[in-house]
Motif scaffolding. Structure first.
Motif, PDB file in Angstrom:
ATOM      1  N   PHE A 142       0.840  -1.201   0.000  1.00 40.58           N
ATOM      2  CA  PHE A 142       0.000   0.000   0.000  1.00 40.58           C
ATOM      3  C   PHE A 142       0.876   1.253   0.000  1.00 40.58           C
ATOM      4  O   PHE A 142       0.660   2.191  -0.768  1.00 40.58           O
ATOM      5  N   LYS A 176       1.165   3.982  -2.794  1.00 40.93           N
ATOM      6  CA  LYS A 176       0.895   5.381  -2.457  1.00 40.93           C
ATOM      7  C   LYS A 176       2.047   6.265  -2.952  1.00 40.93           C
ATOM      8  O   LYS A 176       1.830   7.319  -3.533  1.00 40.93           O
ATOM      9  N   THR A 208       1.255   8.835  -6.019  1.00 40.50           N
ATOM     10  CA  THR A 208       1.093  10.244  -5.634  1.00 40.50           C
ATOM     11  C   THR A 208       1.964  11.099  -6.552  1.00 40.50           C
ATOM     12  O   THR A 208       3.167  10.872  -6.627  1.00 40.50           O
ATOM     13  N   PHE A 225       2.628  16.933  -5.696  1.00 45.81           N
ATOM     14  CA  PHE A 225       1.439  16.991  -4.827  1.00 45.81           C
ATOM     15  C   PHE A 225       1.801  17.646  -3.494  1.00 45.81           C
ATOM     16  O   PHE A 225       2.805  17.309  -2.869  1.00 45.81           O
ATOM     17  N   HIS A 229      -3.485  21.057  -1.100  1.00 38.44           N
ATOM     18  CA  HIS A 229      -3.838  19.642  -1.256  1.00 38.44           C
ATOM     19  C   HIS A 229      -4.180  19.350  -2.718  1.00 38.44           C
ATOM     20  O   HIS A 229      -5.297  18.952  -3.045  1.00 38.44           O
ATOM     21  N   TRP A 268      -9.369   5.344  -6.440  1.00 37.74           N
ATOM     22  CA  TRP A 268      -8.228   5.046  -5.570  1.00 37.74           C
ATOM     23  C   TRP A 268      -7.575   6.315  -5.033  1.00 37.74           C
ATOM     24  O   TRP A 268      -6.849   6.283  -4.047  1.00 37.74           O
ATOM     25  N   MET A 316      -7.729   7.151  -1.429  1.00 34.62           N
ATOM     26  CA  MET A 316      -6.829   6.445  -0.518  1.00 34.62           C
ATOM     27  C   MET A 316      -5.390   6.944  -0.659  1.00 34.62           C
ATOM     28  O   MET A 316      -4.626   6.942   0.293  1.00 34.62           O
ATOM     29  N   MET A 317      -5.018   7.345  -1.878  1.00 35.38           N
ATOM     30  CA  MET A 317      -3.618   7.717  -2.120  1.00 35.38           C
ATOM     31  C   MET A 317      -3.303   9.117  -1.594  1.00 35.38           C
ATOM     32  O   MET A 317      -2.241   9.361  -1.048  1.00 35.38           O
ATOM     33  N   THR A 318      -4.220  10.031  -1.794  1.00 32.66           N
ATOM     34  CA  THR A 318      -3.990  11.405  -1.306  1.00 32.66           C
ATOM     35  C   THR A 318      -5.185  11.836  -0.462  1.00 32.66           C
ATOM     36  O   THR A 318      -5.914  12.748  -0.840  1.00 32.66           O
ATOM     37  N   PRO A 319      -5.402  11.165   0.664  1.00 26.40           N
ATOM     38  CA  PRO A 319      -6.599  11.480   1.460  1.00 26.40           C
ATOM     39  C   PRO A 319      -6.531  12.876   2.082  1.00 26.40           C
ATOM     40  O   PRO A 319      -5.471  13.297   2.544  1.00 26.40           O
ATOM     41  N   HIS A 320      -7.645  13.546   2.046  1.00 25.49           N
ATOM     42  CA  HIS A 320      -7.712  14.864   2.687  1.00 25.49           C
ATOM     43  C   HIS A 320      -8.296  14.670   4.076  1.00 25.49           C
ATOM     44  O   HIS A 320      -9.405  14.136   4.209  1.00 25.49           O
ATOM     45  N   PHE A 376     -10.678   4.739   5.055  1.00 22.29           N
ATOM     46  CA  PHE A 376      -9.812   4.055   6.033  1.00 22.29           C
ATOM     47  C   PHE A 376     -10.625   3.300   7.080  1.00 22.29           C
ATOM     48  O   PHE A 376     -10.217   2.229   7.529  1.00 22.29           O
ATOM     49  N   MET A 386     -10.108  -5.350   6.610  1.00 19.32           N
ATOM     50  CA  MET A 386      -8.850  -6.082   6.738  1.00 19.32           C
ATOM     51  C   MET A 386      -8.614  -6.567   8.168  1.00 19.32           C
ATOM     52  O   MET A 386      -8.212  -7.704   8.383  1.00 19.32           O
ATOM     53  N   LEU A 404      -9.815 -11.044   9.379  1.00 18.71           N
ATOM     54  CA  LEU A 404      -9.080 -11.742  10.439  1.00 18.71           C
ATOM     55  C   LEU A 404      -9.992 -12.667  11.218  1.00 18.71           C
ATOM     56  O   LEU A 404      -9.637 -13.808  11.516  1.00 18.71           O
ATOM     57  N   TRP A 413     -10.827 -15.610   9.170  1.00 14.80           N
ATOM     58  CA  TRP A 413      -9.626 -16.456   8.998  1.00 14.80           C
ATOM     59  C   TRP A 413      -9.361 -17.286  10.253  1.00 14.80           C
ATOM     60  O   TRP A 413      -9.116 -18.485  10.171  1.00 14.80           O
TER      61      TRP A 413
END
Lengths: 145, 398
Positions: free
Chosen positions: A19, A23, A27, A31, A36, B93, B96-100, B110, B117, B122, B125
Motif C-alpha cells: 500500500f 501510495k 502520488t 502533490f 492539497h 483510488w 486512498m492515495m492522497t486522502p484529505h 480508512f 482487513m 481476520l 480467517w
C-alpha cells in the motif's frame, strides 16, 4: 510464535508495504507543493491556450456594434457570452467565423420565466405565448434590445 | 425544442413554490440510498455474529458463520454504489492515495479498510483456519491449493495453536464490535454532519443509523438462515430463529424509540425549518415514510414479533411469519435510507419550495443499476458458502 501467526504477520506487513509503495508511486511528485493538489497543475493550466479574448479585442474591428451595445440593456454582457470564445476568430477573422445565435431557445436561456430569477434583473416573458411563431431577433436587436 | 431544455421544462413543471436553480435536479440518487443500506447490513450482521462470540448467546451458534460471511459479502460491495455514482470509477483510488484529512468521505475509506482487513477478514480467517487445513488435506486439484494458500501454507492444528487462534479470534471480535459501531455510525455522521440540511443535521443521526443497521443486518441473517436451510432441505433450529427474532424485536424497539426521540425533538424545537419538514413528511414522503418505513417496516414487524414473544404459533407458521417479517423490516430500512437521502434533497434550502424525484429504470443512476449492486452480494455469499460451507466445519471446543 506458531508458524501460521508468523506468516499472518508477514502477510500483513507485505500488504501494508505494498500500500505504501503504491501510495508513493501513485502520488504525483508535485502533490502538496502549494496545497492539497498537484502543484504542477497550476503551470499546466496557465500554459493552456487562452480561449476567451475579452471585449477589448472586439472593439478594434466591430466598434459600431460595441458602441451600440454599450448603450442598450445588454451593455454589461460580454460579447463572447453569446458568440462563443473568440481566440480563433481574432487569429484568422476570415476563416474562423463566430456563431450568431438567433433561436428562441437561446434567448429563453435568460428571458424565459423562471421563478428563481429576479424579474427586476432580467426581463422575462412567457415564451410559449409571446409571438411564439417568430424569432426574437425579428423585433429585438440583440445588441440593443 | 433543444432536448436539454425539454428536460429542464419537464423538471420545472414538477417544482412547487420557490427553489434555487441548482435544486431542480437531485445530485444524490438511488445509488447513494444503497450505500448506507448495504453498509448497515454489514454492521448489523456482524453485531449479530458477535452476540454469539462475545456475549455468549449460544443459541445463535448456527447463524454465527452465516452472519460473518454475509457481512463480508456485503462489505465487498458496500463501496461499489459510491464508485459508480461518481461516474469516474478509475479515480476512486485517489481517495486512498492522497486522502484529505478534513474530508469525511476520505476518512471513510480508512474506516472501511480497517473494518475489512483487520476485523472481518481476520475473524473469518481465525474461525476457518482449522477447517482450511483439514479441507486442504482432503481436497484435490485447484481447491486443495486454494485452501492451502488461504491457510498461508501452515499445517499446524495442534491444540495449543487452535487455542491461540480462538483467543485471538475473540480479541478481534471484541475490537470488531466498536469497529462495526464506528463503520455505520460513521455513515450516519457523514449525513448528520451536513449542517446546511436540517433534515440530516442532527447528532442523533449516527445513533439512528447504527440501530437501524442492526435491525436490517439481523433481519437479513434471519431471512438468509431460513432460505439457506430451505434450499439445503435441512431442519431449522427454531431456538436459534426464536432468539434472533427476540433480539430483532428488542433492537426495533430501541430503533423506534431513537427515531421517535429525534422527531419529538424536532417537533418541540420547531426551528425555522420545521414547517417545510412537516410538509415534506405529509407530502412528498407520505408513502415512503409513513406507509413503507413506519407502517410496514416498523409497526407491523413490532406487532408481529411482539405477539410472538407471548404466544408462539406452530413451527411452520412461525417460520413463515419470521420470513415475511424479516423481508418487511428490510424493505422498511431501505425506505428509511431512501427518506433520508432523497427526502433531504427534495426541499429547497430557501424552505419555500420542493422539487421532485422520479426514479428512472435504466441509466447509471437507474433502478436496474441499483438492483445489480443489491443482487451481487448474494452471489458473492453463495460463492463463499460453496467455498467455505459452514455446515462442513469441524466443531472445535472453544
Amino acid at each position: 510464535m506458531p508458524l501460521h501467526l508468523k506468516r499472518l504477520l508477514l502477510t500483513g506487513i507485505v500488504i501494508i508495504s505494498l500500500f505504501l509503495l503504491l501510495k508513493h508511486a501513485l502520488t504525483p511528485e508535485s502533490f502538496g507543493q502549494y496545497g492539497h493538489y498537484r502543484g504542477n497543475s497550476m503551470n499546466e493550466i496557465a500554459a493552456l491556450p487562452i480561449h476567451f479574448v475579452g471585449n477589448n479585442s472586439c472593439v478594434s474591428c466591430h466598434d459600431t456594434i460595441v458602441s451600440m451595445k454599450s448603450e442598450g440593456y445588454h451593455s454589461d454582457l460580454s460579447c463572447e457570452g453569446c458568440h462563443g470564445a473568440g481566440y480563433k476568430h481574432v487569429g484568422d477573422p476570415k476563416m474562423e467565423q463566430l456563431i450568431k445565435p438567433d433561436s428562441r431557445e437561446f434567448c429563453a436561456k435568460c428571458h424565459d420565466i423562471n421563478l428563481a430569477r429576479p424579474e427586476k434583473a432580467v426581463t422575462q416573458k412567457e415564451l410559449k405565448e409571446h409571438h411564439s411563431d417568430q424569432k426574437c431577433v425579428k423585433c429585438h436587436n440583440p445588441h440593443q434590445p | 425544442m433543444n432536448p436539454e431544455f425539454e428536460h429542464l421544462y419537464q423538471a420545472l413543471s414538477k417544482v412547487d413554490g420557490f427553489i434555487y436553480p441548482n435544486e431542480i435536479e437531485l445530485s444524490w440518487s438511488i445509488l447513494i440510498v444503497l450505500y448506507p443500506f448495504i453498509t448497515g447490513l454489514v454492521a448489523g450482521a456482524f453485531i449479530l455474529a458477535s452476540l454469539e462470540r462475545v456475549f455468549n448467546v449460544k443459541s445463535l451458534k448456527p447463524t454465527y458463520v452465516i452472519a460473518l460471511l454475509t457481512s463480508f459479502a456485503f462489505l465487498l460491495v458496500a463501496t461499489m454504489p459510491l464508485i459508480f455514482h461518481l461516474g469516474q470509477p478509475l479515480r476512486a483510488w485517489e481517495i486512498m492515495m492522497t486522502p484529505h484529512l478534513t474530508s469525511a468521505m476520505a476518512i471513510f475509506g480508512f474506516v472501511y479498510l480497517w473494518y475489512l482487513m483487520i476485523v472481518l477478514l481476520l475473524e473469518i480467517w481465525f474461525d476457518y483456519r482449522y477447517d482450511l487445513v483439514l479441507w486442504a488435506r482432503e481436497s484435490k486439484g485447484i481447491k486443495k491449493w486454494m485452501y492451502k494458500a488461504l491457510a498461508l501454507g501452515s499445517d499446524d492444528i495442534s491444540p495449543k495453536s487452535l487455542k491461540l487462534d480462538d483467543k485471538l479470534g475473540y480479541i478481534v471480535t471484541v475490537i470488531g464490535i466498536p469497529s462495526a459501531f464506528l463503520l455505520h455510525g460513521y455513515v450516519g455522521f457523514i449525513f448528520g454532519s451536513i449542517k446546511a440540511n436540517p433534515w440530516w443535521s442532527t447528532v442523533m443521526m449516527p445513533i439512528i443509523f447504527l440501530f437501524s443497521a442492526m435491525v436490517s443486518g439481523i433481519a437479513l441473517v434471519m431471512v438468509l438462515y431460513i432460505v439457506i436451510n430451505h434450499l439445503r432441505k435441512q431442519k431449522i433450529d427454531m431456538l436459534c430463529l426464536d432468539t434472533i427474532a427476540k433480539y430483532l424485536f428488542y433492537i426495533i424497539i430501541i430503533d423506534f424509540t431513537m427515531e421517535s426521540l429525534d422527531q419529538i425533538h424536532r417537533i418541540y424545537e420547531a426551528e425555522e425549518s420545521f414547517e417545510i419538514i412537516s410538509l415534506l413528511i405529509s407530502g412528498h414522503l407520505n408513502f415512503t415514510l409513513l406507509i413503507m418505513q413506519v407502517g410496514l417496516g416498523m409497526f407491523l414487524p413490532l406487532a408481529t414479533l411482539g405477539i410472538i414473544q407471548f404466544y408462539k404459533p406452530e413451527e411452520k407458521l412461525r417460520k413463515l411469519i419470521y420470513f415475511i417479517t424479516g423481508i418487511l423490516v428490510l424493505i422498511g430500512i431501505f425506505f428509511m435510507r431512501w427518506n433520508v437521502v432523497i427526502g433531504g434533497q427534495l426541499f429547497s434550502k430557501s424552505f419555500l419550495g420542493f422539487t421532485s424525484f422520479k426514479l428512472s429504470l435504466i441509466g447509471p443512476e437507474g433502478f436496474l443499476m441499483a438492483s445489480i449492486w443489491l443482487v451481487v452480494p448474494f452471489f458473492i455469499l453463495a460463492f463463499l458458502l460453496w467455498l467455505f460451507p459452514p455446515w462442513k466445519k469441524t466443531p472445535v471446543e472453544h
